[in-house]
Scaffold this active site. Sequence first.
Site, PDB file in Angstrom:
ATOM      1  CG  ASP A   1      -0.447   0.232   2.503  1.00 16.70           C
ATOM      2  OD1 ASP A   1       0.747   0.537   2.601  1.00 16.70           O
ATOM      3  OD2 ASP A   1      -1.197   0.118   3.486  1.00 16.70           O
ATOM      4  CB  ILE A   2       0.154   4.592  -1.401  1.00 16.86           C
ATOM      5  CG1 ILE A   2      -0.135   3.943  -2.753  1.00 16.86           C
ATOM      6  CG2 ILE A   2       0.904   5.908  -1.581  1.00 16.86           C
ATOM      7  CD1 ILE A   2      -1.077   4.740  -3.630  1.00 16.86           C
TER       8      ILE A   2
ATOM      9  CD  GLU B   1      -4.385   3.561   1.815  1.00 16.75           C
ATOM     10  OE1 GLU B   1      -3.989   3.781   2.973  1.00 16.75           O
ATOM     11  OE2 GLU B   1      -5.585   3.615   1.481  1.00 16.75           O
TER      12      GLU B   1
END
Length: 358
Positions: free
Chosen positions: A222-223, A265
């Site tokens: 994930d970001i 995300e």
Amino acid sequence: MDQTNRSSQLLEYKQLVTQSNIVYLSTWIASMIFEVVFFLLKADLALWVNTFVLVLGYLPIYLNKKGYYALASLIYLGMMSMSASVNAIVFGLDAGFGFYFFNYAGLIIYTSWKAYQKLIALIIDGLLLYGLYFYFTMNEPIISLSIPVFYSFLVLNIALNITGIAHSAYFYMNNAMQATRRLSYLSTTDLLTGLMNRSAFIEEFIHFCQMKKSGIGFIMFDIDYFKSVNDTHGHLCGDAVLSRLGLLLKENIQSDVLVGRYGGEEFVLGFNANSVKEVEVLAEKLRNLVETMKVEYDHKLIQSTISVGAVYYPLDLNHEVNIDQIFAQADQLLYISKQKGRNRITVEMFKSDQSDHF
């Protein structure tokens, strides 16, 4: 919802404008052919009516362009019903002019008219045909055709009606197929990134694992600090980052790798692998790609990093793949990457400690 509305509007446009104009234009061309035939046969009444149809033939197309779909259909069907009735009276129903009324019934169904208006039009269409049959119980055609001309008319009218019905059938079957493909795309695709959505990825990954011919690599990432991007620059900026990331993955990841947006995300990948090292190489490639990715939004340059958790599941033909544990272990490794400072990867061999299977 917007995508569904746009698809519905596109289908309506194709039906009421594109398809209708093709019908109007092809009818006008057919009328040109009949104009010559009626002139050669010296069928004055049929010729005058056909000339009237030719003169007004462009009017339905013009009205369609202006958005007057219902009026265009009314004028077209009115003209053609009149033309078919007159031609039948002049040359006889047996010459094939009665077929047009069956064709018109189909066209009435696909107009933009209200249901009760369609019903009235269908009743009128049926009454016209019945009236012609009743007329010929007491009358003969105005012009008696020779056998060659009679069969020429019959073949021409059959060909024109079959062509019209076949084209309409093809049009609606083709649109149905396109709608099916569109619905399939919408149900399996994350529209923001263009990647598989969560449910589609899980379904494909399960099938992928069932057909395994080598070890399996699974990556979850994930970001980093994505919430701060939304909070600082707005959710549209966050959407731009996600969209750019989706494009980046499609452009740089091999086509045989399953890629999906797992939620928010968070993204997932499933692929064939023969060692922990292979999984590590792809994980590092992803980390580097995102680190160098730049998104320009509102005259600002947005840069992002990702934290990665990755699992290598070795080939074992004697056991089913435990999807739940693979996902859970990758999620734990992703959390470790975050704890260690983010913008890093954590890769491990699969560790089995549960017995539930998909």
